[in-house]
Design a protein around this motif. Structure first.
Motif, PDB file in Angstrom:
ATOM      1  N   THR A 121      -1.260   2.909   6.123  1.00 51.59           N
ATOM      2  CA  THR A 121      -1.041   1.537   5.428  1.00 51.59           C
ATOM      3  C   THR A 121      -2.208   0.802   6.026  1.00 51.59           C
ATOM      4  N   PHE A 144      -5.341  -9.677   5.727  1.00 51.58           N
ATOM      5  CA  PHE A 144      -4.949  -9.497   3.941  1.00 51.58           C
ATOM      6  C   PHE A 144      -4.040 -10.834   3.616  1.00 51.58           C
ATOM      7  N   LEU A 166       1.260  -1.513   1.490  1.00 46.83           N
ATOM      8  CA  LEU A 166       0.450  -2.504   2.257  1.00 46.83           C
ATOM      9  C   LEU A 166       1.153  -3.179   3.476  1.00 46.83           C
ATOM     10  N   ASP A 167       0.455  -3.473   4.406  1.00 45.55           N
ATOM     11  CA  ASP A 167       0.985  -4.505   5.397  1.00 45.55           C
ATOM     12  C   ASP A 167       0.873  -5.805   5.145  1.00 45.55           C
ATOM     13  N   GLY A 168       1.803  -6.543   4.860  1.00 41.24           N
ATOM     14  CA  GLY A 168       1.689  -7.985   4.346  1.00 41.24           C
ATOM     15  C   GLY A 168       1.389  -8.942   5.371  1.00 41.24           C
ATOM     16  N   THR A 184      -4.342  -1.468   3.343  1.00 45.73           N
ATOM     17  CA  THR A 184      -4.430  -2.955   3.600  1.00 45.73           C
ATOM     18  C   THR A 184      -5.717  -3.458   3.525  1.00 45.73           C
ATOM     19  N   ASP A 185      -6.685  -2.882   4.379  1.00 48.00           N
ATOM     20  CA  ASP A 185      -7.959  -3.508   4.584  1.00 48.00           C
ATOM     21  C   ASP A 185      -8.740  -3.091   3.202  1.00 48.00           C
ATOM     22  N   ARG A 210      -0.709  -8.424   8.107  1.00 49.68           N
ATOM     23  CA  ARG A 210      -2.009  -8.251   8.312  1.00 49.68           C
ATOM     24  C   ARG A 210      -2.835  -9.594   8.576  1.00 49.68           C
TER      25      ARG A 210
END
Lengths: 213, 213
Positions: free
Chosen positions: A58, A121, A114-116, A62-63, A118
């Motif tokens: 993830t 991000f 995705l890791d919202g 995400t990056d 972050r």
DNA sequence: CAGTCAATCTTTACGTTGTCTAGATAGTTT
DNA sequence: AAACTATCTAGACAACGTAAAGATTGACTG
């Protein structure tokens, strides 16, 4: 085997190399083939190396998506700031980016991968939102509900078309369309219809076509 | 242990049981948790049993999505045929189904996990398209590009809003919106703005807001 | 300059998944 | 009753994400 050129134990810029490798895979084989191990293979390192830089899969995605948002926002901003920009040129840039980077675009809107939370991000996403708001002259701090409705309307229209196109849902429509109609024709026809709205007798889905021709 | 009720070797209606199990998992744990083995566990059969009925995971998901399209089309059709239907009620039904079945709706538009060539799926998808066309009085056989543009415009608008909402992309907008604004308010404001279009001085993203208020 | 520490990368290992194969079981047909 | 076919189980394999532990290298410290 003394003179043999062996890869140094420390890569030096593995993080960037992995991001490049990941995007190569994304473009070549699609999102489903983009795994931590595949990215490691592509970059020529051991399969567990990526986790040290991105935590988990993830994190890598995400990056990648955050960088995508940055480039996406840049392209739209360029289109909007072009002095020769026509009406809807921001929307055309939106669609063009998605067509040029289909897998990346879909990843950018796949919340489940995705890791919202972050920070990088969140920041990249917010920046895009500001550009979208600014393009309509909508204040970023205290917009009215009407203003937000217009903004969401424009965004939804373009975003919806883009995803329907990428998902192949428009092919069926092109089959019944006049010979030689392209998806670009469809897009332009949609934009034109959004400019000149006509209300029919009972338009329960929103848009009504004038009678016979 | 004679009287112990043991499961019969042949389930009898395993296909339907697996589809039910799959939808239970989809609702409870999301699409990522919906695996062939998880469906088999939920239905109480061996891990390889599902493959005999669906071929592979894509097959199971496709059948599930096809059934989703059937129910989806039914809900929209009901809304459109209601004699007391207001303008945009078809669109509201579209959104309502997605909100009631978020994971299923997202699956239905995830081309990468579905087999678009499956007949039952194609048929269900086509049926929805016919309903969408019919709701606008657009002929299914020889529509003009202008008619298709209007149809795609309405579809994209609703579809885009739905996906932005499901992906959580509208939360950021609600944060800056007037206190107490809901996503429904946003949706209705969007529909209202689609009805009354106003053209501004340089609306490069499509919709422009009238000056100061 | 020697020694310690921290960052970076590899190796090994474990559990889960999709899918393939072979075999067991039970209805159905002849 | 016997053959046949559909249905389900059991076992195996490669690929994956991820965790733990060890190897290597650069940087910092006295």
């Amino acid at each position: 085997m003394r003179g043999m050129k062996t890869a140094p134990y420390h890569h030096g810029a593995l993080r960037e190399a992995l991001l490049d490798a990941a995007e190569t895979i994304l473009k070549r084989d699609g999102l489903n083939a983009l795994t931590l191990r595949a990215a490691a293979r592509e970059a020529g390192v051991s399969h567990a190396a990526p986790s040290h830089h991105f935590g988990d899969l993830t994190g890598l995605l995400t990056d990648l998506a955050a960088d995508g948002f940055r480039r996406f926002a840049g392209r739209i901003k360029d289109a909007l700031e072009d002095p020769s920009a026509r009406r809807w040129d921001g929307a055309r840039a939106y669609l063009a980016f998605a067509i040029d980077n289909p897998a990346l675009f879909q990843l950018m809107f796949r919340a489940d991968r995705l890791d919202g939370s972050r920070p990088s991000f969140k920041e990249a996403r917010m920046h895009l939102l500001e550009i979208l708001a600014e393009s309509r002259g909508i204040p970023a701090d205290k917009p009215s509900v009407e203003q937000l409705g217009k903004m969401v309307g424009g965004w939804s229209l373009i975003h919806g078309y883009t995803l329907l196109l990428l998902d192949g849902r428009l092919k069926a429509l092109l089959n019944v369309a006049p010979e030689g109609t392209t998806t670009d024709d469809l897009f332009e026809a949609m934009l034109a219809s959004a400019d000149s709205q006509e209300i029919g007798p009972k338009p329960t889905m929103g848009v009504e076509v004038h009678g016979t021709n």
